[in-house]
Write an enzyme that holds these catalytic residues in place. Structure first.
Site, PDB file in Angstrom:
ATOM      1  N   GLY A  47       5.503   1.423   8.339  1.00 16.43           N
ATOM      2  CA  GLY A  47       5.432   2.411   9.415  1.00 16.43           C
ATOM      3  C   GLY A  47       3.982   2.689   9.777  1.00 16.43           C
ATOM      4  O   GLY A  47       3.077   2.507   8.962  1.00 16.43           O
ATOM      5  N   ILE A  48       3.784   3.105  11.037  1.00 15.86           N
ATOM      6  CA  ILE A  48       2.439   3.438  11.496  1.00 15.86           C
ATOM      7  C   ILE A  48       2.476   4.772  12.218  1.00 15.86           C
ATOM      8  O   ILE A  48       3.546   5.240  12.640  1.00 15.86           O
ATOM      9  CB  ILE A  48       1.877   2.363  12.466  1.00 15.86           C
ATOM     10  CG1 ILE A  48       2.784   2.209  13.711  1.00 15.86           C
ATOM     11  CG2 ILE A  48       1.712   1.031  11.750  1.00 15.86           C
ATOM     12  CD1 ILE A  48       2.160   1.365  14.815  1.00 15.86           C
ATOM     13  N   GLY A  76       1.607  16.703  17.843  1.00 14.77           N
ATOM     14  CA  GLY A  76       0.736  15.522  17.768  1.00 14.77           C
ATOM     15  C   GLY A  76       1.480  14.253  17.396  1.00 14.77           C
ATOM     16  O   GLY A  76       0.867  13.198  17.255  1.00 14.77           O
ATOM     17  N   ARG A 106       0.858  -1.196   0.000  1.00 18.07           N
ATOM     18  CA  ARG A 106       0.000   0.000   0.000  1.00 18.07           C
ATOM     19  C   ARG A 106       0.888   1.237   0.000  1.00 18.07           C
ATOM     20  O   ARG A 106       2.052   1.185   0.391  1.00 18.07           O
ATOM     21  CB  ARG A 106      -0.830   0.061   1.288  1.00 18.07           C
ATOM     22  CG  ARG A 106      -1.919  -0.950   1.344  1.00 18.07           C
ATOM     23  CD  ARG A 106      -2.914  -0.592   2.422  1.00 18.07           C
ATOM     24  NE  ARG A 106      -2.427  -0.814   3.772  1.00 18.07           N
ATOM     25  CZ  ARG A 106      -2.739  -0.034   4.822  1.00 18.07           C
ATOM     26  NH1 ARG A 106      -3.499   1.031   4.654  1.00 18.07           N
ATOM     27  NH2 ARG A 106      -2.277  -0.312   6.019  1.00 18.07           N
ATOM     28  N   GLY A 107       0.327   2.352  -0.412  1.00 18.05           N
ATOM     29  CA  GLY A 107       0.961   3.654  -0.240  1.00 18.05           C
ATOM     30  C   GLY A 107       2.347   3.759  -0.855  1.00 18.05           C
ATOM     31  O   GLY A 107       2.606   3.286  -1.957  1.00 18.05           O
ATOM     32  N   ARG A 163      -6.089  -5.610   0.604  1.00 20.95           N
ATOM     33  CA  ARG A 163      -5.251  -4.733  -0.235  1.00 20.95           C
ATOM     34  C   ARG A 163      -4.013  -5.487  -0.729  1.00 20.95           C
ATOM     35  O   ARG A 163      -3.550  -5.282  -1.849  1.00 20.95           O
ATOM     36  CB  ARG A 163      -4.832  -3.481   0.544  1.00 20.95           C
ATOM     37  CG  ARG A 163      -5.976  -2.521   0.829  1.00 20.95           C
ATOM     38  CD  ARG A 163      -6.330  -1.669  -0.394  1.00 20.95           C
ATOM     39  NE  ARG A 163      -5.305  -0.687  -0.690  1.00 20.95           N
ATOM     40  CZ  ARG A 163      -5.191   0.484  -0.084  1.00 20.95           C
ATOM     41  NH1 ARG A 163      -6.059   0.834   0.845  1.00 20.95           N
ATOM     42  NH2 ARG A 163      -4.229   1.311  -0.400  1.00 20.95           N
ATOM     43  N   TYR A 187       5.925   9.443  16.801  1.00 23.67           N
ATOM     44  CA  TYR A 187       6.307   9.226  15.399  1.00 23.67           C
ATOM     45  C   TYR A 187       7.611   9.969  15.070  1.00 23.67           C
ATOM     46  O   TYR A 187       8.527   9.408  14.462  1.00 23.67           O
ATOM     47  CB  TYR A 187       5.164   9.713  14.517  1.00 23.67           C
ATOM     48  CG  TYR A 187       5.307   9.454  13.039  1.00 23.67           C
ATOM     49  CD1 TYR A 187       4.845   8.267  12.474  1.00 23.67           C
ATOM     50  CD2 TYR A 187       5.865  10.407  12.198  1.00 23.67           C
ATOM     51  CE1 TYR A 187       4.950   8.041  11.110  1.00 23.67           C
ATOM     52  CE2 TYR A 187       5.975  10.191  10.838  1.00 23.67           C
ATOM     53  CZ  TYR A 187       5.521   9.004  10.294  1.00 23.67           C
ATOM     54  OH  TYR A 187       5.629   8.788   8.941  1.00 23.67           O
ATOM     55  N   TYR A 205       4.614  15.315   3.228  1.00 22.06           N
ATOM     56  CA  TYR A 205       3.223  14.838   3.243  1.00 22.06           C
ATOM     57  C   TYR A 205       2.875  14.313   1.850  1.00 22.06           C
ATOM     58  O   TYR A 205       2.918  15.046   0.869  1.00 22.06           O
ATOM     59  CB  TYR A 205       2.280  15.960   3.689  1.00 22.06           C
ATOM     60  CG  TYR A 205       2.372  16.200   5.189  1.00 22.06           C
ATOM     61  CD1 TYR A 205       3.464  16.854   5.745  1.00 22.06           C
ATOM     62  CD2 TYR A 205       1.378  15.735   6.044  1.00 22.06           C
ATOM     63  CE1 TYR A 205       3.564  17.037   7.115  1.00 22.06           C
ATOM     64  CE2 TYR A 205       1.463  15.924   7.415  1.00 22.06           C
ATOM     65  CZ  TYR A 205       2.559  16.579   7.947  1.00 22.06           C
ATOM     66  OH  TYR A 205       2.658  16.761   9.305  1.00 22.06           O
TER      67      TYR A 205
HETATM   68  N1  CAA Z   1       0.372  21.403  11.787  1.00 20.20           N
HETATM   69  C1  CAA Z   1       0.017  22.550  12.429  1.00 20.20           C
HETATM   70  N2  CAA Z   1      -0.960  22.605  13.330  1.00 20.20           N
HETATM   71  C2  CAA Z   1      -1.620  21.484  13.614  1.00 20.20           C
HETATM   72  C3  CAA Z   1      -1.327  20.261  12.997  1.00 20.20           C
HETATM   73  C4  CAA Z   1      -0.299  20.244  12.048  1.00 20.20           C
HETATM   74  N3  CAA Z   1       0.052  19.131  11.385  1.00 20.20           N
HETATM   75  N4  CAA Z   1      -2.149  19.320  13.495  1.00 20.20           N
HETATM   76  C5  CAA Z   1      -2.947  19.930  14.372  1.00 20.20           C
HETATM   77  N5  CAA Z   1      -2.661  21.239  14.434  1.00 20.20           N
HETATM   78  C6  CAA Z   1      -3.318  22.260  15.260  1.00 20.20           C
HETATM   79  C7  CAA Z   1      -4.849  22.251  15.044  1.00 20.20           C
HETATM   80  O1  CAA Z   1      -5.223  22.989  13.889  1.00 20.20           O
HETATM   81  C8  CAA Z   1      -5.320  22.885  16.331  1.00 20.20           C
HETATM   82  O2  CAA Z   1      -5.027  24.275  16.280  1.00 20.20           O
HETATM   83  P1  CAA Z   1      -6.163  25.356  16.677  1.00 20.20           P
HETATM   84  O3  CAA Z   1      -6.483  25.042  18.126  1.00 20.20           O
HETATM   85  O4  CAA Z   1      -5.483  26.660  16.437  1.00 20.20           O
HETATM   86  O5  CAA Z   1      -7.297  25.056  15.747  1.00 20.20           O
HETATM   87  C9  CAA Z   1      -4.364  22.284  17.364  1.00 20.20           C
HETATM   88  O6  CAA Z   1      -3.189  21.881  16.629  1.00 20.20           O
HETATM   89  C10 CAA Z   1      -4.934  21.060  18.041  1.00 20.20           C
HETATM   90  O7  CAA Z   1      -5.429  20.168  17.042  1.00 20.20           O
HETATM   91  P2  CAA Z   1      -6.890  19.490  17.164  1.00 20.20           P
HETATM   92  O8  CAA Z   1      -7.971  20.500  17.443  1.00 20.20           O
HETATM   93  O9  CAA Z   1      -7.079  18.632  15.933  1.00 20.20           O
HETATM   94  O10 CAA Z   1      -6.697  18.626  18.490  1.00 20.20           O
HETATM   95  P3  CAA Z   1      -7.012  17.114  18.757  1.00 20.20           P
HETATM   96  O11 CAA Z   1      -6.517  16.808  20.132  1.00 20.20           O
HETATM   97  O12 CAA Z   1      -8.441  16.798  18.399  1.00 20.20           O
HETATM   98  O13 CAA Z   1      -6.122  16.297  17.674  1.00 20.20           O
HETATM   99  C11 CAA Z   1      -4.123  15.691  16.516  1.00 20.20           C
HETATM  100  C12 CAA Z   1      -4.721  16.478  17.667  1.00 20.20           C
HETATM  101  C13 CAA Z   1      -4.358  14.189  16.750  1.00 20.20           C
HETATM  102  C14 CAA Z   1      -2.623  15.997  16.535  1.00 20.20           C
HETATM  103  C15 CAA Z   1      -4.806  16.076  15.178  1.00 20.20           C
HETATM  104  O14 CAA Z   1      -4.848  17.469  15.048  1.00 20.20           O
HETATM  105  C16 CAA Z   1      -4.017  15.530  13.994  1.00 20.20           C
HETATM  106  O15 CAA Z   1      -4.168  14.351  13.645  1.00 20.20           O
HETATM  107  N6  CAA Z   1      -3.184  16.381  13.387  1.00 20.20           N
HETATM  108  C17 CAA Z   1      -2.301  15.978  12.297  1.00 20.20           C
HETATM  109  C18 CAA Z   1      -0.920  15.719  12.845  1.00 20.20           C
HETATM  110  C19 CAA Z   1      -0.017  15.411  11.693  1.00 20.20           C
HETATM  111  O16 CAA Z   1       0.431  16.303  10.977  1.00 20.20           O
HETATM  112  N7  CAA Z   1       0.237  14.111  11.480  1.00 20.20           N
HETATM  113  C20 CAA Z   1       1.034  13.682  10.343  1.00 20.20           C
HETATM  114  C21 CAA Z   1       0.374  12.455   9.773  1.00 20.20           C
HETATM  115  S1  CAA Z   1       1.083  12.046   8.195  1.00 20.20           S
HETATM  116  C22 CAA Z   1       2.504  11.286   8.560  1.00 20.20           C
HETATM  117  O17 CAA Z   1       2.833  11.028   9.677  1.00 20.20           O
HETATM  118  C23 CAA Z   1       3.358  10.925   7.398  1.00 20.20           C
HETATM  119  C24 CAA Z   1       4.582  11.719   7.389  1.00 20.20           C
HETATM  120  O18 CAA Z   1       5.659  11.166   7.628  1.00 20.20           O
HETATM  121  C25 CAA Z   1       4.531  13.152   6.998  1.00 20.20           C
END
Ligand code: CAA
Length: 242
Positions: A84-85, A143, A12-13, A39, A147, A179
């Protein structure tokens, strides 16, 4: 004889794009997967690439899985540690289980997968290892304390092991995707993606898995023997420099 490549999380991915790209240019490829049987089956059906199921966070499962791959395809020359997760959450809400799961797969997984193939690569005097790290290892990410820590650990692993492999013609490199269009990134809440992430990417879009696969193809080639311990970033300009 074509070189043999194993891609973990390869159905996947980003992993699937890497497995496909390697296969298209003539490598003999195997893909491992952990959970998603459906998948994996459709990936196998469309590509013809053999798939093997095991959990990279389990050392004994890796030893067994790798021996199954080698029995079918021959000794592994190229290992792409892609599995990775993520278990995202703000640190004050993060559980020990979320921490351990991510470290177990993303960091311990590199030990578990690489350790069994290492002696053979040393004996044969050839190896290519590519570890898929992340932009969030380089810059940190709210967040993602678990990771980011695991993926930064992958970079330390890469640099130290590169020194050990150098005299045996084994290179160890890392790719740091930004991303990228995958299930993991699609799971990000839409308001976060639109308001916080996309505006930070200078090219104005997510990466495509195939764009990450190109980096891997480059690093695993026989001609890339002088490149080791390096980190290749592909992130649309979101993070520039170390
Ligand atoms: N960049 C900047 N700001 C972020 C952010 C990010 N990636 N993720 C969350 N925020 C901000 C939100 O917008 C929010 O700000 P405001 O209060 O000003 O609106 C604040 O942080 C808190 O976020 P939530 O309201 O969503 O709070 P929550 O507790 O419900 O959830 C969270 C927190 C689980 C971190 C959720 O926001 C989330 O999943 N964010 C994405 C985090 C991220 O970028 N993960 C990467 C996944 S992809 C990956 O990992 C692959 C890779 O290698 C790049």
């Amino acid at each position: 004889m074509a070189r043999v490549a194993l891609v973990s999380g390869g159905t996947r991915g980003i992993g699937a794009a890497i497995a496909r790209a390697l296969s298209q240019v003539g490598y003999t490829v195997a893909a491992s997967y952990h959970g998603n049987e459906e998948r994996a089956a459709s990936f196998h059906q469309t590509t013809g690439i053999p798939v093997f199921r095991w959990d990279v966070s389990d050392y004994d499962a890796c030893v067994d899985g790798i021996s199954r791959v080698e029995a079918e395809l021959g000794p592994i020359d190229i290992l792409v540690n892609n599995a990775g997760i993520s278990r995202d959450g703000m640190f004050h809400k993060m559980t020990l289980a979320q921490w351990n799961e991510v470290i177990g797969t993303n960091l311990n997984g590199l030990f578990n997968m690489t350790h069994p193939v290492w002696p053979g690569m040393r004996e044969r005097g050839f190896g290519r290892i590519v570890n898929i790290s992340s932009i969030n290892a380089q810059k940190g990410q709210l967040g993602q304390v678990n990771y980011s820590a695991s993926k930064a650990g992958d970079l330390g692993f890469t640099r130290a092991l590169a020194l050990e492999g150098a005299s045996r013609n084994i290179t160890v490199n890392a790719v740091c995707p930004g991303y990228t269009e995958t299930d993991m990134v699609r799971a990000i809440p839409p308001h976060v993606m639109e308001e916080k992430i996309l505006p930070q990417i200078p090219v104005g879009r997510l990466g495509m898995p195939e764009e990450i696969a190109r980096c891997v193809l480059f690093l695993v080639s026989d001609e890339a023997g002088f490149i080791t311990g390096s980190t290749l970033s592909a992130n649309g300009g979101q993070h520039i420099g170390g």
